[in-house]
Design an enzyme around this catalytic site. Structure first.
Site: not given
Ligand code: THU
Length: 159
Positions: A61, A63, A72, A74, A111, A114
């Protein structure tokens, strides 16, 4: 009125029960958490996708101070794979995550965005993608993202 129950099959494995190639993908997803850029959530997610020729692509991920720009793990891995190997189907994806206390105990779940992105890849190549969601002790395994996205919206939904 009709009441319909939608069911999904979930297989729960201990790490040692997984096939060697699945264990390897879990290991790589866990390693990929180290490449997370997550100064805001401190939640480090790693993903590993395997392509049909055995190539493995990592994602983590990424940010952003403007939160909605965050990507994300994935989708980082999937879009990387699709951008570099568009002729190869994705066959597997493993997802792992750690917070400030270490790897999360319960298997981490993708999520909704994804899930939808993974579904698009299944549709594109006409092939199910095996999903491995990693917890500390157990790995949840699904044969297809469709188990996690019932009544989904696909190309055919527009016909
Ligand atoms: N996140 C992911 O990388 N994948 C997911 O399926 C759920 C959330 C990350 C996004 C963000 O950087 C952190 O988790 C908190 O939401």
């Amino acid at each position: 009125m009709e009441h319909v129950t939608i069911k999904s099959d979930l297989m729960i494995f201990h790490y040692g029960e997984l096939a060697e190639e699945d264990r390897m993908l879990v290991d790589i997803a866990r390693e990929a958490t180290a490449n997370s850029y997550s100064p805001y959530s401190h939640f480090c997610v790693g993903a590993a996708v395997r392509l049909e020729d055995g190539t493995v692509i990592r994602g983590a991920n990424q940010e952003n101070a403007a939160f909605s720009v965050t990507m994300c793990a994935e989708r980082s891995a999937i879009f990387n794979a699709q951008s570099n190997y568009p002729h190869l189907a994705i066959t597997h994806i493993a997802i792992a995550a750690k917070n400030i206390d270490g790897f999360v105990k319960n298997p981490v779940s993708p999520c909704g965005s994804c899930r939808q992105a993974i579904l698009e890849i299944e549709q594109r190549y006409g092939r199910d993608i095996k999903i491995l969601l990693c917890g500390v002790d157990v790995i949840y395994v699904f044969d297809s993202i469709k188990a996690l996205l019932p009544l989904s919206f696909v190309d055919d939904s527009m016909r």
